[in-house]
Every structure is written in C-alpha cells, then in structure tokens.
Write an enzyme that holds these catalytic residues in place. Structure first.
Site, PDB file in Angstrom:
ATOM      1  N   HIS A  56      -3.440  -5.742   1.127  1.00  0.00           N
ATOM      2  CA  HIS A  56      -2.777  -5.939   2.425  1.00  0.00           C
ATOM      3  C   HIS A  56      -2.741  -7.419   2.811  1.00  0.00           C
ATOM      4  O   HIS A  56      -3.582  -7.864   3.599  1.00  0.00           O
ATOM      5  CB  HIS A  56      -3.537  -5.167   3.506  1.00  0.00           C
ATOM      6  CG  HIS A  56      -3.345  -3.684   3.443  1.00  0.00           C
ATOM      7  ND1 HIS A  56      -2.332  -3.047   4.115  1.00  0.00           N
ATOM      8  CD2 HIS A  56      -4.026  -2.729   2.774  1.00  0.00           C
ATOM      9  CE1 HIS A  56      -2.399  -1.743   3.867  1.00  0.00           C
ATOM     10  NE2 HIS A  56      -3.420  -1.525   3.059  1.00  0.00           N
ATOM     11  N   GLU A 101      -0.912  -8.882   4.902  1.00  0.00           N
ATOM     12  CA  GLU A 101      -0.672  -9.065   6.343  1.00  0.00           C
ATOM     13  C   GLU A 101      -1.966  -9.129   7.148  1.00  0.00           C
ATOM     14  O   GLU A 101      -1.970  -9.573   8.289  1.00  0.00           O
ATOM     15  CB  GLU A 101       0.247  -7.957   6.873  1.00  0.00           C
ATOM     16  CG  GLU A 101      -0.399  -6.607   7.139  1.00  0.00           C
ATOM     17  CD  GLU A 101      -0.596  -5.745   5.884  1.00  0.00           C
ATOM     18  OE1 GLU A 101      -0.405  -6.275   4.765  1.00  0.00           O
ATOM     19  OE2 GLU A 101      -0.952  -4.558   6.034  1.00  0.00           O
ATOM     20  N   CYS A 160       0.837  -1.198   0.000  1.00  0.00           N
ATOM     21  CA  CYS A 160       0.000   0.000   0.000  1.00  0.00           C
ATOM     22  C   CYS A 160       0.879   1.258   0.000  1.00  0.00           C
ATOM     23  O   CYS A 160       1.530   1.544  -0.986  1.00  0.00           O
ATOM     24  CB  CYS A 160      -0.977  -0.055   1.177  1.00  0.00           C
ATOM     25  SG  CYS A 160      -2.383   1.055   0.996  1.00  0.00           S
TER      26      CYS A 160
END
Lengths: 232, 80
Positions: free
Chosen positions: A202, A204, A85
């Site tokens: 994302h 994660e 990002c």
C-alpha cells in the site's frame, strides 16, 4: 494531474489514496463503481479493501462492475491504471494483468511493513533505480501471486516484474522472501506496455511522514511527472 | 427448475494453502495414511428447465471459477 479513485462496495482504502494524492499536490476524485463516465481523469486507481465481501474470489465480482468496462477501455488506450491490494486482485480477474492471487501460505492475514526491491521494469508508475529498497506496508490475506511457468518467463523477459519482496538489505533468501509465499517473490507486476500496474503493498499509506514513511510517494510522483511530459 | 452441481478445484500444480494446512493437521493427528489433501468449492445452482449445460459452463468460465488457477466439474442433478 487528476486521479480518479474507484469506490466499489467494500473498498476501504480509497480515502487514503485521495489523501496521499492531495498531499502530493495533485487532484483526486471518487468514481462510484456504477458510473460509466471516467472522462476527466488522467489516471485511475483501484484501491484496496474487500470489494463485494471478497465473495466467490477476491475481485471476481468487482471485475464486472459497470465502471470496469470503462477502466478496461482506458487501460487499453494506454491510460495509466494502478491497482493496489484488492485493486491488484481486480486487475488480474479483469485480465488486465496475468496470473492470480491465492491465499497466503500459512493462511494468516499479514499486516506489516515489508522491504521491497524495485526491479528493472517497463512500469510507468515508478522511475526509481533498479535495486532501490523501499519500505511499504502490506495488509492482505490473498497476496500469494501465482502464474504458469510460460507467463512467469514472459514477465521476466518483458520487464513486467516491478517489485519483489526482499530482505532489508535488498537480498532475497533461498526459500523466498515473500511473507505470503508469492511466486518468485513477486509483489507487483505491470502489463507489457507498462501503463497498468498492480501491487499488493500500500504505497498510499506511506506518503505523509505522519504515517511513518514517505517511500510510497515515488509511485504517484512518477506517473504525475509522466502525465505532464505527455501533455507538453 | 433444473439443478446443477459444480465442483471447483485448483488446477494441478497450483499450491493450495488451505489443503496443505489440512493435510499437515491430519498427519499431526496421527493419520499417517493421509497423502495430498485438496480443498475446493461446491456450488449448487438452479436454472430454468431446458438450460443447456453449455450455459452453466459459460457461467463457470466467466465468474464461478477462474480458469487461470481453477478447474471445475459440472454434474447434472436433475430437477430442483
């Protein structure tokens, strides 16, 4: 395997990355953006957020943080670097990846889980078969990837397009499947060598089933596996 | 102090979402005469007297504009 997660003023996804990496059984440590020593890390993560308030352009100021000279050196020596990002935006501003990220078409901040198709690429961060569809959240205002036609041709020919926005079945609609208007539905690209990877989604956030999925685990697992292979 | 004004705009061919939105909004308001609208940035910068414009250009290339997507134009305004 030890991941170094850079904290810029305004980063806000660094704890998610550390949680994800630790959840997957690896070590992680924070690196302050003012630090100039990143030795001791096997991979570097530039996390999401709003570094320097996104002033001037997203990533434009962070790119000159003291730590970035070391990150550039690390990347040029073949060290694995991922920008997620805002981290992707920083990598383009730092010229470690080509192109730029513009305001989303429609001017809306988009926060939702999207379908992404894994493409055949040189990316060291992902070893899922081409055509695999993963579900990962996006959360950004400037994810509209753009580059000039020559660069796009090079990205395509060199296997540098890693992820494309797609429909849930993996297809792409004629008008584009990117919710942000990204050129050629590009969600993530890598450099020619494959060690530097930037993506708007994302991963994660989806490694622990408690947060709604585990599709993101493959991103951190592949580079860790590779690091072990290189070391042995 | 000397003063420069810098206009940063998207390069030709780069889609400008805020500009396109303003364009549609103006047309929706009944301004049928409206063609393309582009929205950019305006920067005023004060520098020490005698600073050559080349130095300001360097600042633009390095930080104030992104040459991948943006063009810029520098105007010398004179003393601050």
């Amino acid at each position: 395997m030890r991941f170094g997660v850079v904290r810029f003023p305004g980063s806000n996804c660094e704890q998610d990355v550390v949680h994800a990496v630790e959840h997957l059984g690896h070590d992680a440590g924070y690196i302050w953006h003012g630090d100039t020593d990143i030795s001791g890390y096997d991979a570097i993560v530039l996390p999401g957020g709003f570094s320097y308030g996104d002033y001037i352009r997203c990533g434009a100021v962070a790119r000159f943080s003291p730590v970035m000279a070391e990150v550039i050196r690390f990347a040029e020596a073949g060290g694995p670097v991922i920008g997620i990002c805002n981290g992707f935006q920083i990598l383009t501003e730092a010229h470690l990846l080509p192109g730029a990220l513009l305001r989303n078409v429609g001017l809306k901040f988009i926060c939702r889980t999207v379908s992404l198709r894994v493409e055949e690429s040189a990316c060291e961060w992902l070893d899922l078969p081409a055509g695999t569809v993963v579900r990962i959240p996006i959360n950004h205002n400037e994810g509209n990837y753009i580059c000039d036609p020559d660069t796009l041709e090079r990205l395509r020919a060199g296997g540098q397009i890693v992820l494309r926005y797609c429909e849930p079945d993996g297809s792409r609609t004629e008008g584009g499947s990117a919710p942000n208007g990204a050129l050629d539905d590009i969600a993530g690209i890598c450099n020619e060598r494959g060690n530097v990877f930037g993506l708007m989604p994302h991963p994660e956030r989806v490694v622990d089933p408690v947060s709604g999925g585990t599709d993101g685990a493959a991103f951190f697992a592949a580079i860790a596996k590779r690091a072990v292979e290189v070391a042995s | 102090m000397a003063r420069f004004e810098i206009y940063v705009t998207y390069k030709k061919g780069i889609f400008d979402p805020p500009g396109a939105t303003a364009e549609r909004a103006l047309q929706n308001l009944g301004y049928a005469e409206v063609g393309q609208v582009k929205i950019g940035k305006y920067i005023q910068i004060e520098v020490a007297d005698g600073t050559p414009v080349e130095k300001v250009r360097e600042m633009c290339d390095k930080l104030l504009a992104n040459p991948v997507i943006e063009d810029y134009r520098i105007e010398t305004v004179g003393e601050a």
